[in-house]
Design an enzyme around this catalytic site. Sequence first.
Site, mmCIF file in Angstrom:
data_model
loop_
_atom_site.group_PDB
_atom_site.id
_atom_site.type_symbol
_atom_site.label_atom_id
_atom_site.label_comp_id
_atom_site.label_asym_id
_atom_site.label_seq_id
_atom_site.Cartn_x
_atom_site.Cartn_y
_atom_site.Cartn_z
ATOM 1 N N ASP A 187 0.818 -1.320 -0.047
ATOM 2 C CA ASP A 187 0.069 -0.060 0.164
ATOM 3 C C ASP A 187 0.824 1.327 0.083
ATOM 4 O OD1 ASP A 187 1.093 0.227 2.701
ATOM 5 O OD2 ASP A 187 -1.031 0.231 3.525
ATOM 6 N N HIS B 124 10.104 -23.688 9.372
ATOM 7 C CA HIS B 124 9.038 -24.409 10.226
ATOM 8 C C HIS B 124 7.638 -24.280 9.887
ATOM 9 C CE1 HIS B 124 11.761 -24.895 14.054
ATOM 10 N NE2 HIS B 124 12.144 -25.232 13.157
ATOM 11 N N THR C 134 2.988 -1.428 8.911
ATOM 12 C CA THR C 134 3.488 -2.240 10.011
ATOM 13 C C THR C 134 3.746 -3.741 9.359
ATOM 14 O OG1 THR C 134 1.159 -3.015 10.541
ATOM 15 C CG2 THR C 134 2.240 -1.059 11.808
ATOM 16 N N HIS D 185 7.143 -30.600 11.331
ATOM 17 C CA HIS D 185 6.639 -29.628 10.660
ATOM 18 C C HIS D 185 5.450 -29.702 9.829
ATOM 19 C CE1 HIS D 185 9.507 -27.457 13.265
ATOM 20 N NE2 HIS D 185 10.383 -28.282 12.573
ATOM 21 N N CYS E 125 2.944 -3.275 4.030
ATOM 22 C CA CYS E 125 2.205 -1.855 4.391
ATOM 23 C C CYS E 125 3.001 -1.188 5.459
ATOM 24 C CB CYS E 125 0.705 -2.289 4.758
ATOM 25 S SG CYS E 125 0.636 -3.546 6.226
HETATM 26 C C1 RB5 Z 1 -1.945 2.686 6.520
HETATM 27 O O1 RB5 Z 1 -1.943 4.089 7.228
HETATM 28 C C2 RB5 Z 1 -1.623 1.795 7.476
HETATM 29 O O2 RB5 Z 1 -2.724 1.352 8.259
HETATM 30 C C3 RB5 Z 1 -1.323 0.291 6.676
HETATM 31 O O3 RB5 Z 1 -0.042 0.500 5.935
HETATM 32 C C4 RB5 Z 1 -1.023 -0.817 7.521
HETATM 33 O O4 RB5 Z 1 0.137 -0.383 8.512
HETATM 34 C C5 RB5 Z 1 -2.004 -1.419 8.201
HETATM 35 O O5 RB5 Z 1 -1.724 -2.645 8.840
#
Ligand code: RB5
Length: 149
Positions: free
Chosen positions: A8, A98, A66, A133, A64
């Site tokens: 994203d 694993h 995180t 596994h 994304c």
């Molecule tokens: C976008 O702002 C953010 O929410 C997205 O990139 C992601 O981290 C969601 O898990």
Amino acid sequence: MEIFIGCDHAGFTLKEALGEVLASFGTVHDLGTKSEGRVDYPDFSKRVCESVLGTPESFGILICGTGIGMSIAANRFRGIRAALCNDAGFCAHFARAHNNANILCLGGRLVTPDVAMESVRVFFTTSFEQGRHAGRVTKIETCAFGENA
Ligand code: RB5
């Protein structure tokens, strides 16, 4: 090896930074997004998951902010084992060895390009260990969707 990558807006910069190193491991298919304009990560997770499921022996990378949203979304697809690896290779090793992960998820706002590249390198050079596994992964595939509930 076919590699499908998606991100994203929060993962766009890291996706671009990984381009060259990824190409050294296989044929890379960039499924977007292709700018920093705001988008919804589940749309790109879906693209990558469907491509991985439709292409034998392929792998995916999802980025994304995180990595959390991408991993949650990807793991809704039967046959996808998406692993969030925001360290310098430890998680990527075990995700392959694993868990037989077929998608590597990264947090573009959390890891530097160098750290992410190490996860990518480890992910693509580590094999599934099979053995004990294998049965566990089979349990994931059958239990996660309630079939054995
Ligand atoms: C976008 O702002 C953010 O929410 C997205 O990139 C992601 O981290 C969601 O898990």
